[in-house]
Motif scaffolding. Structure first.
Motif, short mmCIF file in Angstrom:
data_model
loop_
_atom_site.label_atom_id
_atom_site.label_comp_id
_atom_site.label_asym_id
_atom_site.label_seq_id
_atom_site.Cartn_x
_atom_site.Cartn_y
_atom_site.Cartn_z
N LEU A 24 0.84 -1.20 0.00
CA LEU A 24 0.00 0.00 0.00
C LEU A 24 0.87 1.24 0.00
O LEU A 24 0.61 2.20 -0.75
CB LEU A 24 -0.92 -0.01 1.22
N GLY A 27 2.37 1.64 -3.43
CA GLY A 27 1.35 2.02 -4.40
C GLY A 27 0.94 3.48 -4.27
O GLY A 27 0.84 4.21 -5.27
N GLN A 28 0.69 3.94 -3.04
CA GLN A 28 0.31 5.34 -2.84
C GLN A 28 1.44 6.28 -3.22
O GLN A 28 1.21 7.33 -3.82
CB GLN A 28 -0.10 5.55 -1.37
N ARG A 84 -9.93 -0.66 -2.02
CA ARG A 84 -8.90 -1.35 -2.79
C ARG A 84 -9.31 -1.50 -4.26
O ARG A 84 -8.53 -1.24 -5.18
CB ARG A 84 -8.63 -2.72 -2.17
N ARG A 133 -8.03 6.18 -1.23
CA ARG A 133 -6.67 6.20 -0.68
C ARG A 133 -6.66 6.55 0.80
O ARG A 133 -5.90 5.98 1.60
CB ARG A 133 -5.82 7.21 -1.45
N CYS A 191 1.38 1.34 -9.56
CA CYS A 191 0.51 1.60 -8.41
C CYS A 191 -0.63 0.59 -8.37
O CYS A 191 -0.93 0.00 -7.31
CB CYS A 191 -0.03 3.02 -8.48
N VAL A 195 -1.31 -2.17 -5.30
CA VAL A 195 -2.54 -2.17 -4.51
C VAL A 195 -3.32 -3.47 -4.72
O VAL A 195 -3.97 -3.98 -3.79
CB VAL A 195 -3.41 -0.94 -4.84
N VAL A 198 -2.49 -6.03 -2.17
CA VAL A 198 -2.86 -5.81 -0.77
C VAL A 198 -3.94 -6.81 -0.37
O VAL A 198 -4.92 -6.98 -1.09
CB VAL A 198 -3.35 -4.36 -0.56
#
Length: 431
Positions: A24, A27-28, A84, A133, A191, A195, A198
């Motif tokens: 995460l 990805g962020q 997600r 997010r 990204c 994610v 996750v």
């Protein structure tokens, strides 16, 4: 002392031991890096294509308006599906958009209207990504890890926000703006892949619906229950989210405080800093750069300090303290006559913002019902989108007669905000 520092470091590192959190975080950070790329790419390719600053403003407006208008929709869909899922879909959509613009630029078929349409589509898709997010974290880490996890995410996004425009500008300088769009597309694709990896954990619910079994009992009793199902249409879900957000005096206070702080940041920290550096301090772009660097550096230090602190402080008092701290800082900027003094004041303000921000966001994620969390966050975002341009216009008008009146008025607004927070018993008791 060494033991205390070791404990603080262990708390801050704890979320990073979780594979899903690491994905995460990456990805962020990649998404924010892509946002910085896209700003440079859109700006440069528009100026290169048209040579018009009016066209540049139009392209950026085409991106901003859909983002503001559709954020509530994005928050509603994030609650209905999952944060997600929405983040993954948004990542792939933005990757495809950026790749399409880059390909059109390289083949010489790109036009201004294509850029406007791409900017509007990018802003619309981003409106679905941002609430997701901000609301996904409680499904990834335990309630007790929210503060350090938020700190690590915030540091990652701040670093990415600085690196994005810098790296994007370098790519444009050594190649072409169209290539920057292609690199941007790769960032968003990565990204989405991160994610997608996750794995959300099961989220236990308390009787009132707020998440986190170890949450404060008094806090649980004061919170609103889950919103009643009044239909599954998009409009009904948005209205339910708005009712939920404004039914609780604590959530209302957070929304009002965020609006006040946004008003006291957007104009004073852009128009105000620029005018202070050039006119009052008789400096130049280097002085402006120092002020902005001090704000960012202070915020990063405050964020790390907040993540390292254990326990659950009284968030209501922290919010009031932040408003008072910012009031003191802006008051000092109204009378400061040296660059070192201004930089010190801004550094301290940034530290307070970063420190309180960790606990404020953690409180929201821990106490707002999971089925409506994204919608409440979306409401907060939309209020910020509305307040920021008002602040810019107001501060632009006030700064015409010098920065002292502008910073003094900002300090008064913040003092009134702090007093309002302290007058509310439910808000003072927030943990």
């Amino acid at each position: 002392m060494a033991s205390t520092l070791a404990d603080a470091g262990a708390r801050l590192r704890a979320p990073a031991r979780l594979p899903s959190f690491r994905l995460l975080w990456l990805g962020q950070s990649l998404s924010l890096l892509g946002d910085g790329f896209s700003y440079i790419a859109f700006s440069w390719i528009t100026l290169g294509l048209t040579g018009s600053t009016l066209a540049l403003g139009s392209v950026l407006a085409f991106q901003a308006v859909p983002r503001a208008l559709l954020t509530l929709v994005g928050g509603s869909l994030s609650d209905k599906w999952s944060p997600r899922t929405l983040m993954v879909l948004s990542g792939w959509a933005r990757a495809a958009l950026m790749a399409g613009v880059g390909a059109a630029g390289l083949t010489g078929t790109l036009t201004l209207w294509m850029l406007c349409c791409a900017a509007a589509a990018f802003g619309a898709v981003d409106a679905f990504f941002q609430p997701a997010r901000a609301s996904i974290l409680p499904s990834v880490v335990d309630a007790e890890l929210l503060a350090p996890a938020n700190a690590l995410l915030t540091v990652g996004t701040k670093v990415a926000a600085v690196l994005g425009p810098a790296v994007g500008g370098t790519v444009v300088a050594f190649s072409d703006a169209s290539v920057a769009f292609l690199v941007d597309g790769v960032c968003f694709a990565l990204c989405a892949l991160c994610v997608a990896g996750v794995r959300p954990r099961p989220r236990p619910e308390r009787e009132d619906g707020a998440e986190g079994a170890a949450a404060d009992v008094k806090d649980a009793q004061a919170g609103p229950a889950a919103p009643e199902a009044a239909g599954d249409t998009l409009g009904a879900r948005i209205r339910a989210g708005l009712r939920y957000a404004f039914a609780d005096p604590r959530i209302r206070t957070i929304l009002v405080v965020d609006a006040a702080v946004t008003f006291c940041q957007a104009g004073p920290f852009t128009v105000g800093f620029a005018t202070l550096a050039k006119v009052d301090l008789e400096g130049g772009s280097a002085t402006l750069g120092l002020l902005n660097a001090a704000l960012a550096g202070g915020a990063m230090l405050g964020t790390l300090a907040g993540g390292a602190v254990g326990g659950r402080p009284r968030v209501g008092l922290l919010i009031a303290a932040l408003a008072g701290w910012l009031a003191l800082g802006t008051g000092l900027l109204a009378v400061v006559d040296s660059a070192p003094g201004a930089v010190a004041a801004v550094l301290a303000m940034g530290f307070g913002m970063g420190f309180q921000g960790v606990f404020g966001m953690s409180w929201i994620q821990r106490n707002i019902h999971g089925s409506v969390l994204s919608r409440v966050i979306a409401v907060d975002m939309v209020i910020g989108y509305a307040v920021a341009p008002l602040s810019l216009v107001a501060c632009g008008a006030l700064a015409a007669s010098g920065t002292s009146p502008m910073f003094a008025l900002t300090a008064v607004v913040l003092v009134v905000t702090a007093a309002g927070i302290l007058a509310s018993k439910p808000v003072r008791a927030m943990r």
